[in-house]
Design a protein around this motif. Structure first.
Motif, PDB file in Angstrom:
ATOM      1  N   TYR A 208       0.797  -1.118  -0.019  1.00  0.00           N
ATOM      2  CA  TYR A 208      -0.100  -0.069  -0.094  1.00  0.00           C
ATOM      3  C   TYR A 208       0.898   1.323   0.206  1.00  0.00           C
ATOM      4  CZ  TYR A 208      -4.136   2.898   0.965  1.00  0.00           C
ATOM      5  OH  TYR A 208      -5.033   3.839   0.654  1.00  0.00           O
ATOM      6  N   PRO A 209       0.541   2.004  -0.992  1.00  0.00           N
ATOM      7  CA  PRO A 209       1.400   3.189  -1.079  1.00  0.00           C
ATOM      8  C   PRO A 209       1.363   4.194   0.146  1.00  0.00           C
ATOM      9  CG  PRO A 209      -0.453   3.716  -2.464  1.00  0.00           C
ATOM     10  CD  PRO A 209      -0.334   2.204  -1.985  1.00  0.00           C
ATOM     11  N   LEU A 210       2.451   4.783   0.899  1.00  0.00           N
ATOM     12  CA  LEU A 210       2.427   5.844   1.537  1.00  0.00           C
ATOM     13  C   LEU A 210       2.140   6.887   1.497  1.00  0.00           C
ATOM     14  CD1 LEU A 210       5.551   4.033   4.011  1.00  0.00           C
ATOM     15  CD2 LEU A 210       2.964   3.601   4.029  1.00  0.00           C
ATOM     16  N   ASP A 211       1.174   7.899   2.367  1.00  0.00           N
ATOM     17  CA  ASP A 211       1.067   9.124   1.853  1.00  0.00           C
ATOM     18  C   ASP A 211       1.939   9.999   2.908  1.00  0.00           C
ATOM     19  OD1 ASP A 211      -1.354   8.660   0.392  1.00  0.00           O
ATOM     20  OD2 ASP A 211      -2.414   8.455   2.167  1.00  0.00           O
ATOM     21  N   LYS A 212       2.399  11.418   2.012  1.00  0.00           N
ATOM     22  CA  LYS A 212       3.397  11.971   2.681  1.00  0.00           C
ATOM     23  C   LYS A 212       2.826  13.055   4.119  1.00  0.00           C
ATOM     24  CE  LYS A 212       7.018  14.491   3.329  1.00  0.00           C
ATOM     25  NZ  LYS A 212       8.439  13.903   3.651  1.00  0.00           N
ATOM     26  N   ALA A 213       3.215  12.617   5.182  1.00  0.00           N
ATOM     27  CA  ALA A 213       2.920  13.219   6.417  1.00  0.00           C
ATOM     28  C   ALA A 213       3.057  14.893   6.414  1.00  0.00           C
ATOM     29  CB  ALA A 213       3.589  12.266   7.613  1.00  0.00           C
ATOM     30  N   PRO A 214       2.025  15.413   6.764  1.00  0.00           N
ATOM     31  CA  PRO A 214       2.391  17.016   6.884  1.00  0.00           C
ATOM     32  C   PRO A 214       3.405  17.305   7.796  1.00  0.00           C
ATOM     33  CG  PRO A 214      -0.194  16.466   6.788  1.00  0.00           C
ATOM     34  CD  PRO A 214       0.618  15.226   6.860  1.00  0.00           C
ATOM     35  N   ASP A 215       4.326  18.296   7.695  1.00  0.00           N
ATOM     36  CA  ASP A 215       5.197  18.702   8.512  1.00  0.00           C
ATOM     37  C   ASP A 215       4.745  19.344   9.733  1.00  0.00           C
ATOM     38  OD1 ASP A 215       7.772  19.061   9.971  1.00  0.00           O
ATOM     39  OD2 ASP A 215       8.555  20.575   8.249  1.00  0.00           O
TER      40      ASP A 215
END
Length: 253
Positions: free
Chosen positions: A24-31
């Motif tokens: 499952y592709p990982l989503d970029k976590a907001p900084d």
């Protein structure tokens, strides 16, 4: 010889780790590193939803003052009954009960973001996607499953906020071997809406992940700022040494 064996073993394991991170592709976590309000909210979410089962024995409540909180704010909003500001963040759940309910004791979360970074690339991205991909699965003992962590033992503790979802899968034929079929994820379907909208829930999870990342190294921002000044100072010293060296050899000639 020992170093050579270790190096070869690492080379052998790298492809396996790469395959383990696929799926499952990982989503970029907001900084959220420099957002004190978000980190404070993440600390509140951690205490309310995570600390019931998990612990963070490397963290004291008093360290939350680094996030701009006062002793009174910590006492009134984050401390569990009987705890003190100087106490470690421990859970009151016994190991015996944890094993009976979940099959294993929940891991300590002090450095969970950093540990997942070594296992799956980006720890915050893994946690951010993991906490947003739970779905209802009655075949599991807890009634929940997860796209990032299949057959996960932890139930969806944030389900009241996100709601209850099901996951739809479909069989897909291999384009090179039509006799071979694989099961692929298709979509989530909302069964029962949560207290938050999807966008609000994603924002709350981002705050929680930001706090978990901060908790793994509270001095991270200070270290980075100090590192910049150290590099600037070393650059200045290098320039002075270079000019001094040029001046010295000029006189020798």
């Amino acid at each position: 010889m020992k170093f050579v064996k270790t190096f070869i073993a690492t080379l052998v394991l790298l492809p396996a780790l790469a395959l383990a991170s696929e799926g499952y592709p990982l989503d970029k976590a907001p900084d959220r590193a420099n957002n004190m309000a978000a980190l404070q909210n993440g600390a509140k979410l951690f205490v309310n939803y995570c600390l019931n089962c998990h612990s963070a024995v490397s963290m004291r409540y008093s360290r939350l003052k680094d996030l701009g909180l006062t002793d009174d704010q910590i006492k009134n909003n984050l401390l569990l009954a009987g705890d003190k500001v100087g106490d470690l963040m421990t859970t009151h759940l016994s190991v015996k009960d944890a094993k009976a309910w979940f099959g294993a004791a929940p891991p300590d979360l002090s450095v969970i973001a950093r540990s997942k970074s070594s296992e799956a690339g980006s720890g915050p991205d893994w946690l951010y996607t993991y906490l947003r991909t739970y779905y209802k699965d009655e075949s599991r003992p807890t009634g929940w499953n997860n796209m990032v962590f299949p057959n996960v033992g932890m139930p969806h503790v944030l389900w009241e906020l996100q709601g209850v979802r099901s996951a739809e899968f479909e069989e897909v034929e291999d384009e090179h071997d039509h006799a071979k079929k694989t099961i692929e994820f298709k979509k989530f379907t909302m069964l029962t809406p949560g207290k938050l909208t999807p966008l609000e829930y994603d924002n709350e999870v981002a705050d929680l992940v930001g706090y978990l990342n901060w908790m793994g190294e509270p001095a991270q921002s200070t270290r980075k700022r100090l590192g910049v000044w150290v590099l600037m100072w070393l650059s200045l010293l290098s320039l002075l040494a270079w000019r001094l060296n040029a001046s010295y050899w000029k006189e020798v000639k």
